[in-house]
Design an enzyme around this catalytic site. Structure first.
Site, PDB file in Angstrom:
ATOM      1  N   HIS A  88       0.858  -1.190   0.000  1.00 40.62           N
ATOM      2  CA  HIS A  88       0.000   0.000   0.000  1.00 40.62           C
ATOM      3  C   HIS A  88       0.886   1.230   0.000  1.00 40.62           C
ATOM      4  CE1 HIS A  88      -2.814   3.105   0.896  1.00 40.62           C
ATOM      5  NE2 HIS A  88      -2.455   3.228   2.172  1.00 40.62           N
ATOM      6  N   HIS A  90       1.018   5.746  -0.978  1.00 44.28           N
ATOM      7  CA  HIS A  90       0.269   6.967  -1.223  1.00 44.28           C
ATOM      8  C   HIS A  90       0.816   7.625  -2.491  1.00 44.28           C
ATOM      9  CE1 HIS A  90      -1.142   7.475   3.262  1.00 44.28           C
ATOM     10  NE2 HIS A  90      -1.211   6.223   2.842  1.00 44.28           N
ATOM     11  N   TYR A 122      -0.599  -2.617 -21.893  1.00 37.88           N
ATOM     12  CA  TYR A 122       0.025  -3.162 -20.697  1.00 37.88           C
ATOM     13  C   TYR A 122      -0.798  -2.886 -19.448  1.00 37.88           C
ATOM     14  CZ  TYR A 122       4.101  -5.165 -22.808  1.00 37.88           C
ATOM     15  OH  TYR A 122       4.935  -5.981 -23.534  1.00 37.88           O
TER      16      TYR A 122
END
Length: 228
Positions: free
Chosen positions: A102, A104, A129
């Protein structure tokens, strides 16, 4: 029964991989300060490793990574990231997932601020892609960092897409950025990189490019097995 040496060996390898990925993400500007988290699923029954809460991903210490058992209880390391529940639910919902990232990432957070393309597809399929390596990416409405309701929403999206035969590899949390996963670190990184680059392309072209036509996407399905 799991032996201590089995756990130590599995955890040592995963620790090294998490630190390597965190260092790479920081060096390339995908993460900043203490934003983001990384986890790895250990061999069956051995639990998970996850970065500590408020850890700077570019400066991780292997021995301080949080070790969590199969029940979600922490057994070693610094206090686990507040997103532990989300990571564990992703692993439970997608049996192929072994590594979760994860971040930002700038362009993906900016995308949520500017407005995603569609709630079920945050970006249009503008490159081959993106279709092949990323696929569908749902938008998850804003909830505070670590809110357990996010895990419910992500699980629902994983299950519904799998039922349609188009499994997902990522979601985009509103104002917080992408969560991506894969069978190993390299696979998860590839999804993150292609996803962020596509967001950058779309935003820097004033959201103008049209999606690939359906016949082109059908060709990618037939030739490369794209899950779109």
């Amino acid at each position: 029964m799991t032996q201590p040496q089995d756990l130590n060996s599995a955890a040592e390898s995963a620790r090294s991989e998490i630190v390597r990925v965190g260092t790479s993400l920081f060096a390339r500007g995908y993460v900043h300060a203490s934003a983001g988290n990384i986890s790895a699923k250990l061999d069956d029954g051995l639990g998970h490793l996850i970065t500590p809460t408020d850890a700077a991903l570019g400066f991780l210490s292997p021995e301080r990574l949080a070790l969590v058992d199969g029940e979600g209880d922490q057994v070693a390391g610094d206090r686990a990231s507040k997103t532990l529940t989300l990571h564990r639910r992703i692993y439970a919902a997608d049996p192929t997932a072994r590594f979760v990232i994860h971040t930002h990432s700038t362009h993906l957070v900016a995308l949520t601020l500017a407005g995603v393309w569609h709630p079920d597809d945050v970006l249009p399929p503008i490159t081959p892609y993106y279709v092949m390596k990323v696929g569908h990416v749902p938008h998850i409405p804003y909830h505070r960092p670590g809110d357990p309701r996010v895990a419910d929403l992500v699980t629902e999206r994983i299950n519904s897409r799998a039922a349609q035969g188009t499994p997902i590899r990522a979601v985009l949390l509103d104002r917080l950025g992408p969560v991506v996963w894969g069978p190993d670190a390299a696979s998860a990184l590839a999804v993150l990189e292609e996803l962020e680059e596509t967001a950058r392309l779309w935003l820097t072209t004033d959201r103008g490019p049209a999606p690939l036509p359906e016949d082109a996407i059908a060709e990618l399905r037939a030739t490369f097995g794209a899950a779109w």
